[in-house]
Design an enzyme around this catalytic site. Structure first.
Site, PDB file in Angstrom:
ATOM      1  N   SER A 122       0.844  -1.192   0.000  1.00 29.25           N
ATOM      2  CA  SER A 122       0.000   0.000   0.000  1.00 29.25           C
ATOM      3  C   SER A 122       0.887   1.252   0.000  1.00 29.25           C
ATOM      4  O   SER A 122       1.747   1.400  -0.861  1.00 29.25           O
ATOM      5  CB  SER A 122      -0.947  -0.063   1.204  1.00 29.25           C
ATOM      6  OG  SER A 122      -2.063   0.763   1.037  1.00 29.25           O
ATOM      7  N   ASP A 204      -1.654  15.369 -13.480  1.00 26.61           N
ATOM      8  CA  ASP A 204      -1.877  13.914 -13.598  1.00 26.61           C
ATOM      9  C   ASP A 204      -2.033  13.232 -12.233  1.00 26.61           C
ATOM     10  O   ASP A 204      -1.864  12.015 -12.127  1.00 26.61           O
ATOM     11  CB  ASP A 204      -0.724  13.224 -14.362  1.00 26.61           C
ATOM     12  CG  ASP A 204      -0.566  13.771 -15.775  1.00 26.61           C
ATOM     13  OD1 ASP A 204      -1.611  13.973 -16.430  1.00 26.61           O
ATOM     14  OD2 ASP A 204       0.565  14.013 -16.213  1.00 26.61           O
ATOM     15  N   ASP A 227      -9.394  -6.153  -4.704  1.00 28.15           N
ATOM     16  CA  ASP A 227      -8.952  -5.046  -3.844  1.00 28.15           C
ATOM     17  C   ASP A 227      -9.960  -3.893  -3.955  1.00 28.15           C
ATOM     18  O   ASP A 227     -10.121  -3.311  -5.028  1.00 28.15           O
ATOM     19  CB  ASP A 227      -7.562  -4.564  -4.284  1.00 28.15           C
ATOM     20  CG  ASP A 227      -6.932  -3.572  -3.308  1.00 28.15           C
ATOM     21  OD1 ASP A 227      -7.689  -2.861  -2.607  1.00 28.15           O
ATOM     22  OD2 ASP A 227      -5.692  -3.495  -3.254  1.00 28.15           O
ATOM     23  N   HIS A 255      -7.167  -6.148  -0.467  1.00 29.61           N
ATOM     24  CA  HIS A 255      -6.049  -5.253  -0.192  1.00 29.61           C
ATOM     25  C   HIS A 255      -5.013  -5.929   0.713  1.00 29.61           C
ATOM     26  O   HIS A 255      -3.819  -5.716   0.561  1.00 29.61           O
ATOM     27  CB  HIS A 255      -6.567  -3.952   0.432  1.00 29.61           C
ATOM     28  CG  HIS A 255      -5.574  -2.829   0.388  1.00 29.61           C
ATOM     29  ND1 HIS A 255      -5.042  -2.341  -0.792  1.00 29.61           N
ATOM     30  CD2 HIS A 255      -5.009  -2.087   1.382  1.00 29.61           C
ATOM     31  CE1 HIS A 255      -4.194  -1.362  -0.524  1.00 29.61           C
ATOM     32  NE2 HIS A 255      -4.153  -1.190   0.787  1.00 29.61           N
TER      33      HIS A 255
END
Length: 274
Positions: A122, A204, A227, A255
């Site tokens: 993560s 972006d 996830d 996740h």
């Protein structure tokens, strides 16, 4: 105390071999006392990098316990403001991933490791990408999962959905409340949501996409197809822009795939790192 940590501590006391025990300590790095756990006696040093609000004990029980201790010396760190690396309170300046990457590398250098591989989950996966790009000669190999190189509108809505910790499942919330106390946990989660959403305002939604072409080490990206926090286009993007990287999909993975499918994940990581 999370059950997997309790098991790991009990096992370490019951085992006749020192190498299976998990030790913990603090070391001064960049003006902060960083807490880490360490186990194993292998030549190959591996750093485990936790996710948002994470720590070695809450995020990596099955890895500290079961990664091959003859092959690897495994270190799990608590980034500044997380776990037992407090004080200081956690904050989220614009460069917090770069700061974590420098802290992580400097910690491993302070522990006298010549070169390390990274396992990043993560936010820890983002930190690992930054570290591999900025300190290429120090990083041997890297496994990341649940990471993203930029923030979209969709991501922003997902983050907003986890801002209020009282809406989290009890299973996810309990270990973190035990570690931090309710107030610090709730406050830091809100600060994290604001911290990660600040990237949305950059061109972006950039977190580290500009750094991906600079990653030189062999890289394995693992993605759980279920996830709910990180859509697959993020794993695809990293795979596309990190030269020579491999992408491994886990159809049932969410996740926390390294906890839910710990044996499968550990084998994948060990095979890749060897």
């Amino acid at each position: 105390m999370p059950r997997n940590l309790l098991y790991s501590l009990l096992s370490s006391h019951l085992s006749p071999h020192f190498s299976t025990s998990v030790t913990s300590a603090k070391v001064a790095v960049n003006g902060v006392q960083l807490h880490y756990q360490q186990t194993g006696e292998g030549d190959h040093a591996v750093l485990l990098l936790p996710g948002m609000l994470g720590s070695g004990e809450t995020d990596f029980g099955p890895q500290l316990q079961n990664l091959d201790k003859k092959l690897f010396t495994v270190v799990a760190w608590d980034p500044r403001g997380y776990g037992h690396s407090r004080p200081p309170d956690r904050d989220f300046p614009a460069d917090f991933f770069e700061r974590d990457a420098k802290d992580a590398v400097d910690l491993m250098k302070a522990l006298k490791f010549k070169k390390v591989s990274l396992l990043g989950w993560s936010d820890g996966g983002i930190t690992a990408l930054v570290a591999a790009a900025k300190y290429p000669s120090y990083i041997h190999k890297m496994v990341i999962w649940g990471a993203n190189a930029y923030v979209t509108d969709e991501d922003s809505m997902i983050y907003e959905g986890i801002r209020d910790v009282s809406k989290w499942s009890e299973r996810t919330r309990k270990p973190l409340e035990a570690l931090y106390g309710h107030d610090y946990f709730a406050r830091t989660c809100e600060k994290w949501v604001d911290g990660i959403r600040q990237f949305k305002h950059l061109p972006d939604g950039n977190i580290c996409r500009h750094l991906l072409p600079r990653v030189q080490c062999p890289t394995l990206i693992v993605h759980g197809e279920k996830d709910p926090l990180v859509p697959q286009f993020h794993a695809d993007f990293i795979h596309e822009h990190v030269k020579g990287s491999r992408l491994h999909l886990m159809p049932e993975g969410k996740h926390n795939l390294h906890l839910r499918f710990a044996n499968e994940f550990n084998k994948l990581a060990e095979d890749f790192l060897q």
